[in-house]
Scaffold this motif. Structure first.
Motif, PDB file in Angstrom:
ATOM      1  N   ARG A 214       0.812  -1.221   0.000  1.00  0.00           N
ATOM      2  CA  ARG A 214       0.000   0.000   0.000  1.00  0.00           C
ATOM      3  C   ARG A 214       0.847   1.275   0.000  1.00  0.00           C
ATOM      4  O   ARG A 214       0.322   2.365   0.167  1.00  0.00           O
ATOM      5  N   ARG A 215       2.149   1.132  -0.202  1.00  0.00           N
ATOM      6  CA  ARG A 215       3.067   2.275  -0.147  1.00  0.00           C
ATOM      7  C   ARG A 215       2.758   3.291  -1.238  1.00  0.00           C
ATOM      8  O   ARG A 215       2.540   2.941  -2.395  1.00  0.00           O
ATOM      9  N   LEU A 317     -11.425   6.035  -0.837  1.00  0.00           N
ATOM     10  CA  LEU A 317     -10.861   5.702  -2.148  1.00  0.00           C
ATOM     11  C   LEU A 317     -10.753   4.202  -2.358  1.00  0.00           C
ATOM     12  O   LEU A 317     -10.591   3.742  -3.497  1.00  0.00           O
ATOM     13  N   GLY A 318     -10.865   3.421  -1.278  1.00  0.00           N
ATOM     14  CA  GLY A 318     -10.803   1.967  -1.399  1.00  0.00           C
ATOM     15  C   GLY A 318     -12.153   1.287  -1.412  1.00  0.00           C
ATOM     16  O   GLY A 318     -12.224   0.050  -1.448  1.00  0.00           O
ATOM     17  N   GLN A 319     -13.226   2.074  -1.412  1.00  0.00           N
ATOM     18  CA  GLN A 319     -14.559   1.474  -1.415  1.00  0.00           C
ATOM     19  C   GLN A 319     -14.806   0.692  -2.706  1.00  0.00           C
ATOM     20  O   GLN A 319     -14.695   1.237  -3.803  1.00  0.00           O
ATOM     21  N   LYS A 327      -4.753   2.011  -4.209  1.00  0.00           N
ATOM     22  CA  LYS A 327      -3.422   2.592  -4.130  1.00  0.00           C
ATOM     23  C   LYS A 327      -3.191   3.596  -5.258  1.00  0.00           C
ATOM     24  O   LYS A 327      -2.620   4.671  -5.037  1.00  0.00           O
ATOM     25  N   ARG A 328      -3.650   3.273  -6.473  1.00  0.00           N
ATOM     26  CA  ARG A 328      -3.483   4.212  -7.599  1.00  0.00           C
ATOM     27  C   ARG A 328      -4.228   5.512  -7.331  1.00  0.00           C
ATOM     28  O   ARG A 328      -3.727   6.602  -7.641  1.00  0.00           O
ATOM     29  N   HIS A 329      -5.437   5.426  -6.771  1.00  0.00           N
ATOM     30  CA  HIS A 329      -6.206   6.635  -6.463  1.00  0.00           C
ATOM     31  C   HIS A 329      -5.467   7.505  -5.433  1.00  0.00           C
ATOM     32  O   HIS A 329      -5.363   8.729  -5.594  1.00  0.00           O
ATOM     33  N   VAL A 330      -4.966   6.859  -4.360  1.00  0.00           N
ATOM     34  CA  VAL A 330      -4.265   7.618  -3.322  1.00  0.00           C
ATOM     35  C   VAL A 330      -2.984   8.225  -3.886  1.00  0.00           C
ATOM     36  O   VAL A 330      -2.639   9.376  -3.595  1.00  0.00           O
ATOM     37  N   LEU A 363     -11.355  17.523  -8.041  1.00  0.00           N
ATOM     38  CA  LEU A 363     -10.869  16.138  -8.065  1.00  0.00           C
ATOM     39  C   LEU A 363     -11.128  15.439  -9.395  1.00  0.00           C
ATOM     40  O   LEU A 363     -11.270  14.208  -9.461  1.00  0.00           O
ATOM     41  N   ALA A 364     -11.173  16.223 -10.466  1.00  0.00           N
ATOM     42  CA  ALA A 364     -11.442  15.645 -11.787  1.00  0.00           C
ATOM     43  C   ALA A 364     -10.344  14.686 -12.234  1.00  0.00           C
ATOM     44  O   ALA A 364     -10.571  13.839 -13.109  1.00  0.00           O
ATOM     45  N   PHE A 365      -9.155  14.796 -11.638  1.00  0.00           N
ATOM     46  CA  PHE A 365      -8.040  13.924 -12.017  1.00  0.00           C
ATOM     47  C   PHE A 365      -8.208  12.492 -11.500  1.00  0.00           C
ATOM     48  O   PHE A 365      -7.484  11.587 -11.915  1.00  0.00           O
ATOM     49  N   LEU A 366      -9.150  12.269 -10.579  1.00  0.00           N
ATOM     50  CA  LEU A 366      -9.400  10.925 -10.060  1.00  0.00           C
ATOM     51  C   LEU A 366     -10.380  10.194 -10.966  1.00  0.00           C
ATOM     52  O   LEU A 366     -11.513  10.652 -11.171  1.00  0.00           O
TER      53      LEU A 366
END
Length: 459
Positions: A214-215, A317-319, A327-330, A363-366
């Protein structure tokens, strides 16, 4: 109640598994020690046993200069049965009485100051303020032994605002002046490097794999024997690296801080996220009865996240996505909104973004459903407006946040020991893969259901 025979056998064997569980006070010397003290063991008739350092100090004993009780792992606060006292201890360890009044602490706990004083008097025989001052002095003693910081800086790092007040408190509780202890301490390490102890065993390979998967690049760094990250504490920024030292049953932690005044709560939080104060021997004995037939990983610890806010963001973000997708979202969130900086070695790092920057961004980049982006922004706005509310149960009033999100954040953001993630996909899969004779009773696993959850995640 302490079992005198158990304590006697543990101290004679110098059993590190009991380190911090009790302290041995020697009447003939007026000193109290850890069970692992290298000094010649005193005669049993000359010793008393105390469950905490503050109780030994209240009885008139001074801490040993050889085994350094200030460096012992702590006993879990929830070992007692009073959840209000447990919360009070956690907030005091986080500096609640360094930057605010007792009335403010009582307000956060939802109780009156008379009731809080009664809790501390019944458990420790001292007031909350006296307990906090003694913890500050023990932390100062650790810094005097292990660092080259000037005494004035140590006073500040321990939460004292006056050198005169620090000297007076230290003399009262330790029986000597700080400068006198510094002369006796001998060689110290350079910079801000501390040894943080734990009770063995410690399943570091399992903890390392969990954190490595999860790093977040820039925010965290991890290797075979170490874990580090950047952090923000109140308005102070910093970073740390914890290197596992199994021979000494602890971690060597190097620390960088903008402001030394928050050093004590920062170190306490590092202890929490590495779960250094867990008594895994007692926990696993209990779980073996609640989950017969389940192979238990020895020394398993709860991998914490730096703050409750960060844990909430990671949970949202993990829902309903995989660990890798979360992890990619974070990672994208940190790279886009996390403030950058260079550490003392010139490495480029990032801090986790604060509530304001997330709440005020579209947050459009997510790349995720718009409803989830709005949930994240709502959560950040709520946290921005209510930063002192430390109970995640309030989050349930926010659209898009359910029990799984709250419980996951509690498990990793506060290291709550009794979280059972019954609806978690990983838990369901692990339960389904168990042999029919391996029956698990989650209710019987209380108050250690977080550790049962983690045991199942690691099957």
């Amino acid at each position: 109640m302490l079992d005198r025979d158990v304590c006697r056998r543990a101290r004679l064997a110098r059993d590190a598994r009991f380190d911090g569980q009790f302290f041995t006070a020697v009447r003939t010397t007026g000193i109290y020690c850890r069970p692992i003290c290298p000094a010649t063991p005193p005669q049993e008739g000359n010793v008393d046993y105390y469950p905490s350092a503050i109780e030994a100090a209240r009885a008139g004993y001074r801490p040993c200069l050889r085994c350094r009780p200030d460096s012992a792992p702590g006993s879990p606060a929830w070992k007692g049965t009073d959840t209000t006292l447990e919360r009070a201890l956690r907030l005091i360890d986080a500096g609640a009485l360094q930057d605010a009044s007792l009335d403010r602490l009582c307000s956060r706990l939802g109780i009156g100051d008379r009731y809080l004083r009664a809790l501390f008097q019944r458990r420790f025989g001292v007031s909350p303020k006296a307990y906090a001052r003694y913890q500050q002095c023990l932390f100062a003693k650790q810094l005097l032994h292990q660092t080259r910081l000037p005494v004035t800086d140590i006073a500040y790092a321990s939460g004292f605002r006056s050198l005169r007040r620090f000297n007076a408190c230290f003399r009262e509780y330790m029986g000597m002046a700080p400068s006198q202890l510094r002369r006796q301490a001998g060689t110290t390490t350079g910079g801000l490097t501390l040894h943080l102890a734990y009770r063995p065993p410690y399943a570091w390979p399992v903890m390392q794999r969990f954190l490595a998967r999860r790093r977040i690049d820039g925010l965290e760094w991890i290797g075979d024997d170490h874990y580090g990250r950047s952090f923000t504490w109140q308005h102070t920024k910093g970073c740390f690296t914890a290197i596992h030292d199994p021979r000494r049953h602890g971690f060597r932690v190097t620390l960088e801080l903008d402001d030394l005044s928050v050093m004590q709560p920062v170190v306490a939080n590092i202890r929490r996220i590495l779960d250094l104060d867990a008594d895994t021997r007692a926990i696993e004995t209990h779980l073996a009865g609640a989950a017969p037939g389940l192979p238990l990983i020895e020394g398993l610890r709860l991998p914490g996240t730096w703050s409750l806010f960060e844990a909430g963001v990671r949970a949202i973000l993990g829902q309903q996505v995989s660990i890798d997708a979360a992890k990619r979202h974070v990672q994208m969130l940190v790279e886009t909104l996390g403030p950058g900086f260079a550490d003392s070695a010139g490495e480029q790092r990032r801090h986790f973004p604060g509530p304001e920057s997330i709440a005020e961004n579209e947050l459009a980049f997510l790349r995720m459903p718009g409803a989830r982006r709005e949930t994240l922004r709502r959560f950040a706005a709520w946290y921005r407006d209510a930063p002192k509310v430390d109970d995640p149960a309030h989050w349930l009033a926010l659209k898009g946040i359910g029990p799984w999100t709250v419980d996951y954040a509690r498990l990793r953001g506060t290291s709550h020991p009794d979280i059972w993630l019954a609806g978690d996909l990983g838990v369901k899969q692990a339960l389904g893969a168990l042999e029919s004779e391996s029956r698990i009773d989650p209710q019987a696993a209380a108050p250690w259901r977080s550790y049962l959850t983690l045991q199942l995640w690691n099957r």
